[in-house]
Scaffold this motif. Structure first.
Motif: not given
Length: 259
Positions: A6-7, A19-20, A90-93, A98-99
């Protein structure tokens, strides 16, 4: 996105996406709702998927030392020793990972084929603006107490996307990761009696796989098999949480309740 992964790229993100990112060498995933402008709203405890009150917390912390949650100067909310809904860039999350984007409204065959829990559901998502509204509202009002099996980051994101809530506090939440963790031991226990009638290791393994898949399917919030699920507006949810009445929410099963 597809059966194998799911990337996704950052450029493909849209406000309202669930997202995860995998943590602790793919041991578990951390989930959130992308609300646009490089921001993610997510539910966490000390920046990690802990909160069981058991040895599992120690295992997750020790196995995830490389995933230390460090907030950059642009983030307005910092993690603390408690639990709660927060907004991060987003970077901290991603915390160096990977996204990935969680998939909704998948068919049963696809759901079963994605054997790893916490990647998809058969539930149907609501419009993106409603999803963002729920995430921002819960950022201000909270999502209750964190629990890795019953009220975790994946449960938070699924609620934001669908408005669906599990009322039975004795049951696992809507998230697929918890169902997978519990489904494995169940499959092993159920398939063990086969040893009394057969020594075919392949037959026992096949039986365990079938039991695991059935338990995951039955636990999925979108399968239609769960009778402990209702659709609840975010305003009603936070009102009930504030007075400790989560288990007696109206309206009735599967009725619509707005945002």
């Amino acid at each position: 996105m597809g059966l194998l992964s799911n990337r996704v790229s950052r450029e493909s993100l849209q406000p309202g996406d669930h997202i995860y990112s995998w943590r602790a060498a793919y041991l578990y995933g951390h989930h959130g709702i992308y609300i646009g402008d490089n921001k993610v709203v997510h539910f966490t405890r000390r920046g990690r998927e802990v909160g069981t009150g058991t040895f599992i917390d120690t295992l997750l912390i020790s196995s995830g030392s490389s995933d230390t949650f460090v907030v950059c100067p642009t983030c307005t909310t910092t993690p603390n020793e408690g639990h709660g809904v927060m907004s991060s860039c987003l970077d901290c999350f991603l915390s160096g990972g990977f996204l990935y984007r969680f998939e909704y409204n998948v068919n049963p065959a696809f759901f079963i084929a994605k054997a790893r829990g916490g990647t998809c559901t058969q539930a149907v998502t609501d419009p993106d603006d409603m999803v963002v509204h729920r995430a921002k509202y819960l950022l201000e009002n909270g999502f209750g107490c964190y629990n890795v099996f019953k009220n975790n980051c994946e449960d938070f994101a699924i609620y934001c996307k669908t408005g669906l809530l599990v009322l039975d506090q004795g049951a696992i939440g809507p998230g697929g990761q918890a169902a997978s963790i519990i489904g494995g031991p169940i499959a092993a226990i159920v398939s063990t009696p086969l040893r009394l009638v057969t020594t075919n290791i392949f037959g026992m393994a096949a039986s365990a796989v079938v039991v695991y898949c059935v338990s995951r399917y039955a636990a999925d919030i979108g399968s239609g098999m769960r009778k402990d699920v209702v659709k609840v507006s975010v305003e009603e949810l936070t009102r009930r949480l504030s007075v400790g009445l989560l288990q007696v929410i109206d309206p009735p099963l599967n009725s619509s309740a707005g945002s």
